[in-house]
Design a protein around this motif. Structure first.
Motif, mmCIF file in Angstrom:
data_model
loop_
_atom_site.group_PDB
_atom_site.id
_atom_site.type_symbol
_atom_site.label_atom_id
_atom_site.label_comp_id
_atom_site.label_asym_id
_atom_site.label_seq_id
_atom_site.Cartn_x
_atom_site.Cartn_y
_atom_site.Cartn_z
ATOM 1 N N PHE A 138 0.839 -1.198 0.000
ATOM 2 C CA PHE A 138 0.000 0.000 0.000
ATOM 3 C C PHE A 138 0.876 1.250 0.000
ATOM 4 C CE2 PHE A 138 -2.511 -3.512 1.328
ATOM 5 C CZ PHE A 138 -3.685 -3.336 0.607
ATOM 6 N N LYS A 141 2.249 2.414 3.301
ATOM 7 C CA LYS A 141 1.363 2.685 4.429
ATOM 8 C C LYS A 141 1.323 1.496 5.387
ATOM 9 C CE LYS A 141 -1.326 4.801 1.382
ATOM 10 N NZ LYS A 141 -2.481 5.328 0.662
ATOM 11 N N ALA A 142 1.726 0.345 4.891
ATOM 12 C CA ALA A 142 1.822 -0.833 5.772
ATOM 13 C C ALA A 142 3.060 -1.630 5.394
ATOM 14 C CB ALA A 142 0.576 -1.703 5.629
ATOM 15 N N MET A 143 3.528 -2.407 6.363
ATOM 16 C CA MET A 143 4.663 -3.290 6.130
ATOM 17 C C MET A 143 4.158 -4.721 6.234
ATOM 18 S SD MET A 143 7.497 -1.745 5.572
ATOM 19 C CE MET A 143 7.641 0.022 5.344
ATOM 20 N N CYS A 274 2.907 8.728 0.226
ATOM 21 C CA CYS A 274 3.856 7.737 0.721
ATOM 22 C C CYS A 274 4.644 7.087 -0.412
ATOM 23 C CB CYS A 274 3.171 6.700 1.584
ATOM 24 S SG CYS A 274 1.668 6.098 0.855
ATOM 25 N N GLN A 275 4.033 6.983 -1.611
ATOM 26 C CA GLN A 275 4.764 6.395 -2.739
ATOM 27 C C GLN A 275 5.942 7.275 -3.138
ATOM 28 O OE1 GLN A 275 1.456 7.012 -2.778
ATOM 29 N NE2 GLN A 275 0.385 5.099 -3.172
ATOM 30 N N PRO A 296 0.814 16.130 3.915
ATOM 31 C CA PRO A 296 1.484 15.024 4.613
ATOM 32 C C PRO A 296 3.014 15.121 4.611
ATOM 33 C CG PRO A 296 0.019 14.195 2.861
ATOM 34 C CD PRO A 296 -0.103 15.674 2.871
ATOM 35 N N ASP B 12 -8.227 3.153 -3.198
ATOM 36 C CA ASP B 12 -7.572 4.364 -3.677
ATOM 37 C C ASP B 12 -6.196 4.561 -3.023
ATOM 38 O OD1 ASP B 12 -6.808 6.797 -4.549
ATOM 39 O OD2 ASP B 12 -8.659 7.854 -4.002
ATOM 40 N N PRO B 13 -5.127 4.501 -3.815
ATOM 41 C CA PRO B 13 -3.791 4.620 -3.229
ATOM 42 C C PRO B 13 -3.476 6.020 -2.730
ATOM 43 C CG PRO B 13 -3.638 4.491 -5.617
ATOM 44 C CD PRO B 13 -5.084 4.311 -5.265
ATOM 45 N N GLU B 14 -4.299 6.991 -3.128
ATOM 46 C CA GLU B 14 -4.043 8.366 -2.675
ATOM 47 C C GLU B 14 -4.592 8.616 -1.267
ATOM 48 O OE1 GLU B 14 -2.411 10.804 -4.554
ATOM 49 O OE2 GLU B 14 -2.077 9.445 -6.240
ATOM 50 N N LEU B 15 -5.222 7.617 -0.686
ATOM 51 C CA LEU B 15 -5.715 7.760 0.688
ATOM 52 C C LEU B 15 -4.529 8.117 1.597
ATOM 53 C CD1 LEU B 15 -8.289 7.089 2.524
ATOM 54 C CD2 LEU B 15 -7.069 4.975 3.038
ATOM 55 N N PRO B 16 -4.635 9.232 2.326
ATOM 56 C CA PRO B 16 -3.482 9.623 3.144
ATOM 57 C C PRO B 16 -3.227 8.613 4.275
ATOM 58 C CG PRO B 16 -5.303 11.182 3.408
ATOM 59 C CD PRO B 16 -5.733 10.198 2.375
ATOM 60 N N PRO B 17 -1.952 8.475 4.679
ATOM 61 C CA PRO B 17 -1.609 7.502 5.712
ATOM 62 C C PRO B 17 -2.433 7.649 6.979
ATOM 63 C CG PRO B 17 0.375 8.455 4.773
ATOM 64 C CD PRO B 17 -0.774 9.172 4.157
ATOM 65 N N ARG B 18 -2.793 8.890 7.339
ATOM 66 C CA ARG B 18 -3.524 9.057 8.611
ATOM 67 C C ARG B 18 -4.913 8.416 8.562
ATOM 68 N NH1 ARG B 18 -2.757 14.390 6.951
ATOM 69 N NH2 ARG B 18 -4.509 15.230 5.776
ATOM 70 N N PHE B 20 -5.428 5.575 6.838
ATOM 71 C CA PHE B 20 -5.231 4.168 6.490
ATOM 72 C C PHE B 20 -5.274 3.306 7.747
ATOM 73 C CE2 PHE B 20 -2.627 0.425 5.602
ATOM 74 C CZ PHE B 20 -3.102 0.024 4.369
ATOM 75 N N LEU B 22 -6.141 -0.831 9.471
ATOM 76 C CA LEU B 22 -6.259 -2.258 9.187
ATOM 77 C C LEU B 22 -7.570 -2.775 9.742
ATOM 78 C CD1 LEU B 22 -2.623 -3.464 9.963
ATOM 79 C CD2 LEU B 22 -3.634 -2.837 7.759
ATOM 80 N N PRO B 29 -6.303 -4.277 4.883
ATOM 81 C CA PRO B 29 -6.716 -2.918 5.242
ATOM 82 C C PRO B 29 -8.231 -2.783 5.325
ATOM 83 C CG PRO B 29 -5.899 -2.995 2.985
ATOM 84 C CD PRO B 29 -5.728 -4.367 3.539
ATOM 85 N N GLU B 223 1.595 -4.674 9.349
ATOM 86 C CA GLU B 223 1.601 -3.627 10.371
ATOM 87 C C GLU B 223 1.701 -2.249 9.746
ATOM 88 O OE1 GLU B 223 4.888 -4.457 12.946
ATOM 89 O OE2 GLU B 223 4.018 -6.407 13.473
ATOM 90 N N ILE B 224 1.159 -1.286 10.470
ATOM 91 C CA ILE B 224 1.326 0.096 10.041
ATOM 92 C C ILE B 224 2.563 0.638 10.742
ATOM 93 C CG2 ILE B 224 0.311 2.397 10.089
ATOM 94 C CD1 ILE B 224 -2.397 1.112 9.765
ATOM 95 N N PRO B 225 3.554 1.077 9.987
ATOM 96 C CA PRO B 225 4.785 1.520 10.630
ATOM 97 C C PRO B 225 4.562 2.811 11.417
ATOM 98 C CG PRO B 225 4.872 1.946 8.272
ATOM 99 C CD PRO B 225 3.587 1.231 8.534
ATOM 100 N N LYS B 227 5.854 6.271 12.446
ATOM 101 C CA LYS B 227 6.864 7.238 12.002
ATOM 102 C C LYS B 227 6.951 8.327 13.039
ATOM 103 C CE LYS B 227 6.772 6.598 7.066
ATOM 104 N NZ LYS B 227 5.396 6.257 6.636
#
Ligand SMILES: Cc1cc2nc3c(=O)[nH]c(=O)nc-3n(C[C@H](O)[C@H](O)[C@H](O)COP(=O)(O)OP(=O)(O)OC[C@H]3O[C@@H](n4cnc5c(N)ncnc54)[C@H](O)[C@@H]3O)c2cc1C
Ligand SMILES: Nc1ncnc2c1ncn2[C@@H]1O[C@H](COP(=O)(O)O)[C@@H](O)[C@H]1O
Lengths: 324, 256
Positions: A138, A141-143, A274-275, A296, B12-18, B20, B22, B29, B223-225, B227
């Motif tokens: 993703f 966004k995830a590992m 993130c990409q 972001p 949608d890959p443009e979804l911001p990390p905040r 995102f 699981l 997800p 997992e969500i890393p 940061k």
């Protein structure tokens, strides 16, 4: 004793990518109690085989044939397949550069496996011999941790994520491998255009100044060029800037572009998807210039300037000029 | 020329990390409220196919997706930009890390359709597998070209433009072949006309059934890393002051 095989496609001397593969291979082999081997392919593999030996591989599998003077997928695949059948490795390592990206999945398929592309780290279990590789999904966004329990584990490593190997004094044994047949290249090369960068290469630059959609047009990249030039750096870009045709695609930084790790990464008018960050998160200091305080990129940058780049970059350029 | 384009529906890959998250207790997800879109490199592949069709009399473009019924949305998008046909290969099971299985299903569809050129994206923007198109070349036993940005008809076959790490190359090859497409300014997907989008709603989506085969990778954890970056916002009343302060900080951090 099990074997970790690194696949090297360089001719003549080892590239940074290959050194990273050897470095990663060395530590995986150490964890597994395995032997580090290297596959070298070409019309003349002596020099590269010797170099791989010097950098830690204790077995060199060489496929030498005039037809393999230059990389092409079908031929090199046949060579690698023959090497794998000969040495039955536990782990096969590639780097996600252009050849590694296409070879890993195809070789894995031939060996009845599925490859894992773009790995960042690993965890080996000496008892079971199985390895868990970590890969971003993703867009980072995830590992995901993926258990590769069946041999061979075919893996492509993300560039600039593993320490390059260091030279050591050791004797390597060379085994010549002859593939049953080397298929001809199904494609005819009409033209190859190697892009000549005037200054320093993007991936080697100590300073990278990147522009995104926020620049609004190609002409505004001139400011970035000027600043990068003054600092002996290089210009990068986001995918949107590439897709808009503002800069050439070799400038794209990110998960599907270049991976850079400069001292300063200046992101101008880049939102920080993130990409994109996947390509610059190893930088010492990320600096963001963005009009939107909620972007972001400010969650990833060490230093942030909230403002219009048109008002910030010109005085910054003046400052740098004064220093010089 | 029968051109088959492989399209994947993804979150949608443009979804911001905040935003995102699981799914609780599951290694996948949370999809609720997240729009589903056509994976971005697949859009590039589709555009490459449409442009080639325009240059080859009699060529057709068939959009193919592997997935549940809901995935037909991406096929409708393809029909809206005038793909000739749309085909879904059903796969109800969870498809994460199953590039090998999906490639097998797409190969089955390619054979059934009599495709002679298969276009894929370089990497799906969800699980970032980066391999279905390449495995597909192996499955079909066809040559595979990687990082293709455009294809033209040539005197002796197809002429493909491919990205290199620095620069590009132009290759000539004969169908059948698989081309794995990457983004370029020349292959940004065209925008559908409103009337064509409406018409696409009424078009037929065909179905091809293929028996799934092959293994998948074993996901051990997701997992969500975390940061931890504390961004220091550079103070200043105007651009000049901000530039001054930024310059000072860069000197202090010894990176200039
Ligand atoms: C599978 C996949 C792979 C991808 N790979 C990559 C990749 O390798 N590299 C990559 O970059 N992207 C990649 N992307 C795309 C990525 O998701 C984003 O779409 C892209 O990075 C956004 O580019 P951007 O930041 O330039 O544009 P935007 O997100 O539109 O951001 C523009 C920013 O500019 C700011 N801005 C506007 N005007 C000004 C001004 N005057 N001064 C300062 N700031 C201003 C805005 O506030 C905004 O934050 C990939 C996507 C997918 C799905
Ligand atoms: N479920 C699917 N349906 C159709 N095409 C797919 C599917 N999964 C992957 N593909 C194609 O294969 C490419 C690479 O996918 P991946 O290997 O999953 O990153 C995508 O860009 C698509 O073109």
């Amino acid at each position: 004793m099990s074997l970790v095989l690194t696949c090297l496609f360089d001719q003549g001397s080892l590239s940074r990518d290959s050194l990273e593969a050897l470095g990663a291979g060395k530590s995986i082999a150490a964890e597994l109690g395995a032997v580090l081997a290297a596959a070298v392919i070409g019309a003349e593999t002596g020099a590269i085989g010797a170099a791989a030996g010097e950098y830690g591989a204790s077995k060199i599998y060489a496929v030498q044939d005039a037809a393999l003077a230059q990389y092409y997928c079908e031929g090199y695949l046949a060579a690698l397949e023959a090497v794998c059948r000969e040495c039955e490795p536990a782990v096969v390592l590639f780097v996600t550069n252009a050849p590694g990206r296409e070879m890993a999945p195809r070789l894995a398929k031939r060996l009845g496996r599925t490859a894992l592309v773009d790995c960042l780290s690993f965890n080996a279990d000496k008892e079971t011999g199985s390895i868990v590789f970590t890969k971003p999904v993703f867009g980072g966004k995830a590992m995901a941790q993926v258990a590769m329990s069946d041999a061979p584990a075919v893996v492509a490593l993300r560039r600039r994520s593993f320490e390059p190997a260091r030279p050591e004094q050791a004797a390597a044994e060379t085994i010549q491998v002859k593939p049953p047949a080397i298929p001809p290249n199904p494609f005819k090369l009409i033209e190859r255009v190697e892009e000549q960068t005037a200054g320093v290469r993007l991936e080697d630059a100590r300073v990278v100044v990147s522009g995104g959609q926020g620049l609004g047009g190609p002409e505004n990249f001139a400011l970035l060029e000027e600043l990068a030039g003054l600092l002996g750096g290089a210009v990068g870009a986001s995918r949107v800037a590439v897709d808009s045709g503002w800069v050439s695609s070799s400038k794209q930084v990110g998960q599907t572009g270049k991976i850079v790790a400069p001292d300063i990464y200046l992101a101008v008018g880049i939102s920080g998807a993130c990409q994109h960050l996947a390509g610059c998160s190893g930088s010492k200091v990320i600096v963001a210039v963005n009009t939107d305080p909620e972007a972001p990129i400010f969650g990833a940058a060490r230093l942030g300037v909230v403002g219009d780049y048109k008002e910030v970059l010109p005085p910054l350029i003046e400052k740098v000029k004064e220093m010089a | 020329m029968q051109i088959m384009v492989c399209l994947k529906q993804i979150l949608d890959p443009e979804l911001p990390p905040r935003d995102f998250r699981l799914e609780k207790g599951e290694m996948t997800p949370a999809a609720e409220g997240v729009p589903l879109v056509m994976s971005s490199f697949d859009q590039n592949a589709l555009e490459v196919g449409l442009q080639l069709r325009e240059k080859m009399a009699g060529a057709t473009v068939t959009a193919v997706t592997v997935g549940p019924e809901g995935a037909e949305d991406v096929l409708r998008k393809a029909l809206a930009v005038k793909a000739d046909r749309a085909v879904r290969v059903p796969l109800e099971q969870d498809s994460k890390l199953s590039g090998g299985i999906v490639a097998g299903l797409l190969a089955g569809a390619a054979r059934e359709l009599g495709a002679d050129l298969v276009l894929c994206g370089r990497q799906a923007g969800d699980w970032d597998g980066g391999q279905v198109g390449l495995i597909l070349a192996e499955e079909l036993g066809w040559p595979g070209a990687n990082l293709v940005t455009g294809i033209e008809p040539g005197s002796g076959g197809l002429v493909l433009k491919c990205e290199l790490d620095e620069g590009y190359e132009v290759l000539e090859g004969n169908a059948p072949l698989v081309a794995v497409v990457t983004n370029h300014e020349t292959n940004v997907l065209r925008i559908a006309k409103v009337k064509d989008t409406m018409a696409a709603m009424r078009k037929k989506v065909e179905q091809i059934n293929v028996a799934p085969q092959g293994g998948r990778l074993e996901l051990a954890s997701l997992e969500i890393p975390v940061k931890e970056v504390n961004c220091e916002i550079i103070p200043g009343e105007d651009g000049v002051e901000k530039a001054d302060n930024l310059f000072k900080r860069l000197l202090e951090l010894k990176v200039l």
